[in-house]
Design an enzyme around this catalytic site. Sequence first.
Site: not given
Ligand code: MRU
Length: 371
Positions: A210, A251, A54
């Site tokens: 996370q 994202d 992810r």
């Molecule tokens: O749902 P996820 O774990 O993929 O979300 C990740 C995030 O929100 C991160 O902060 C984002 O992708 C930036 S990664 C360098």
Amino acid sequence: MKIDGTPYRAVWVDEGDRWSVRVIDQTKLPWSLDFLRLATLRQAAHAITSMQIRGAPLIGVVAAYGLALALRDDPSTDAMERAAAQLAGTRPTAINLRWALDRMLTRLRNTLAGQRVAAAYAEAAAIAEEDVEQNAAIGRHGLPLIQQAAEAKAGAEGTTPGQPVNILTHCNAGWLATVDWGTALAPIYMAHDAGVPVHVWVDETRPRNQGAALTAWELGRHGVPHTVISDNAGGHLMQHGRVDLAIVGADRVTRTGDAANKIGTYLKALAAHDNKVPFWVAVPSSTIDWTVSDGVRDIPIEERDATEVTTVTGRGTDGQLATVRVTPTSSPAANPAFDVTPARLLTGLITERGRCEATAESLQAMFRDRA
Ligand code: MRU
């Protein structure tokens, strides 16, 4: 970055067979370091939807390799377009996914079917290498912010020399979310490696944790001092002067500077604004969506399964992993996975080309060739 002294990346092509794709299974962290071998389009798509991998940039790179895996089975144009559509549908919010697939298709549509597999691996590898370079550049452009905060602290009255710069981060925008370095964590790793004393407040980032599971793990393995806090603690710490700056990833960033990131980022930005804590968003240009100007209105927000909210998973005192329910069985739950922080709440953006204000004008000036 390093795991207990050994350098790793979050994705690589298997050194033995030289075609299958290896990733760290992030659903197993922090309890065990397990590696997955992705050998088919289905496995690559599943790794993204199940969040074995992810983080916006990593999703893009794994999707690119997923297309290369698909082409090994069938390099025809129809199969390629179907595989790209399947991969594009795995997660909706991170624009890096669409960006990487568009880039792959642009290259591959102009390539003869017989040469597509080699071209796909080469393009995916180029995307991965560029990700590493861009994140390192983000680290270099973000580092002065931490150095300046350290100097300000050293010179401030009533502070003990050598006190660490306290940086708050949300979710995981570290090397596990990219190929290497990370985005938000890149300046922090660089500061730590340069001997600037840093301490990171790690938001746990419910519902998938996370922060607690991944950011805490990677910072710890690299030796960066940090403390995990509940998602609700950030405002309190800011009110008491215990956060010097916040750095998060994103994202998707609109051409006007609105930033979609993990749910809860907006609340942290509001608290930072109220307490005059600088709030930076670190992104490679592949995270900027030049087609969108109003993030709240136009960025699609992923809705994930309610069980992520109604349950938590952890290791029991018997050493076994267990998933337990934390809500009444009769209570429904909602799970929006991202929110949008309006540009007005951001101090600025840290990109591979430098720092800029979160405005359409500043972004256009920095990325004239793209905007
Ligand atoms: O749902 P996820 O774990 O993929 O979300 C990740 C995030 O929100 C991160 O902060 C984002 O992708 C930036 S990664 C360098």
